[in-house]
Design an enzyme around this catalytic site. Structure first.
Site, PDB file in Angstrom:
ATOM      1  N   SER A 290      22.044  24.567  11.579  1.00 45.27           N
ATOM      2  CA  SER A 290      21.154  25.700  11.845  1.00 45.27           C
ATOM      3  C   SER A 290      19.745  25.342  11.407  1.00 45.27           C
ATOM      4  O   SER A 290      19.427  24.156  11.216  1.00 45.27           O
ATOM      5  CB  SER A 290      21.685  26.943  11.124  1.00 45.27           C
ATOM      6  OG  SER A 290      21.028  28.091  11.597  1.00 45.27           O
ATOM      7  N   ASN A 291      18.880  26.319  11.247  1.00 42.60           N
ATOM      8  CA  ASN A 291      17.508  26.055  10.813  1.00 42.60           C
ATOM      9  C   ASN A 291      17.003  27.208   9.957  1.00 42.60           C
ATOM     10  O   ASN A 291      17.721  28.183   9.735  1.00 42.60           O
ATOM     11  CB  ASN A 291      16.598  25.813  12.028  1.00 42.60           C
ATOM     12  CG  ASN A 291      16.587  27.009  12.957  1.00 42.60           C
ATOM     13  OD1 ASN A 291      16.146  28.092  12.598  1.00 42.60           O
ATOM     14  ND2 ASN A 291      17.125  26.821  14.157  1.00 42.60           N
TER      15      ASN A 291
END
Ligand code: C5P
Length: 215
Positions: free
Chosen positions: A21-22
């Site tokens: 993810s980020n």
């Protein structure tokens, strides 16, 4: 008008407990949703996993992966007048998702990654689209040049550029807005909530102008 807004990150599973993810907080997209509602518009908010209270009166569609976000956006895009794709969609996902938790070992390992589908690009190239299409770009360098390239390649009407070093996980932002006809507009550093109000006005005016032209 009806706004479709994507916000937050996506999660691309590796196995049942791990994902890629980020650091996107979703704050900019949620602020735009709130501002659109305050201005009397309808809002469909397609959100990745975030820690934010959902705005009252929006139709919320919660998704996790980029494929889920792609599906939800395409299902609802034609009922929107303005699509604002603010989400930080992962660029890559694991080629295979393990059904069982991958065991730890002392050996080196690697994960094969494949590109995710670009939602903004797919909407930009949708035949006979009627909605105004707005993309976001978070850049760390050559802001205007990179964003101009993105506007052309993804065939959107407006690109909002923010400096990734200021924007991520914070309550403030500084924006450069690029329009399809080459016009640009700068909005200096301010809280995301204030910027969102300005953006909603700009998007609604642009869509109104293009509707008037077509009449
Ligand atoms: O190419 P880049 O990821 O920098 O482009 C950012 C813009 O494209 C954002 O508006 C983002 O929401 C959108 N995007 C998308 N689907 C992807 C990647 C980016 O809609 N897979």
């Amino acid at each position: 008008m009806t706004f479709l807004i994507t916000a937050g990150p996506t999660r691309e599973p590796i196995d049942p407990v791990r994902y890629i993810s980020n650091r996107s907080s979703g704050k900019m997209g949620y602020a735009i949703a709130e501002a659109a509602l305050d201005a009397g518009h309808d809002v469909i908010l397609i959100s990745g996993p975030v820690n934010l209270a959902p705005p009252h009166n929006a139709k919320i569609i919660s998704v996790s992966t980029s494929d889920e976000m792609f599906g939800a956006v395409h299902q609802h895009a034609d009922s929107a007048d303005i699509c604002v794709l603010c989400a930080a969609v992962a660029d890559y996902k694991p080629a295979r998702v393990s059904r069982l938790k991958i065991k730890k070992s002392a050996d080196e390992t690697s994960i094969e990654l494949i590109p995710t589908r670009d939602i903004l690009h797919s909407l930009g190239h949708k035949p006979a689209r009627k909605f105004l299409l707005v993309g976001f770009a978070a850049e760390t360098d050559h802001l205007e040049a990179n964003a101009t390239k993105k506007l052309r390649e993804k065939n959107c009407d407006i690109i909002v550029v923010n400096d990734a070093r200021i924007a991520m996980e914070t309550d403030e932002n500084e924006l450069l807005i690029l329009f399809r006809d080459g016009e640009t507009k700068k909005i200096s550093r301010a809280p995301k909530k204030i910027l969102a109000r300005e953006l909603v006005k700009i998007f609604a005016n642009s869509q109104q102008k293009s509707l008037t032209k077509k009449m």
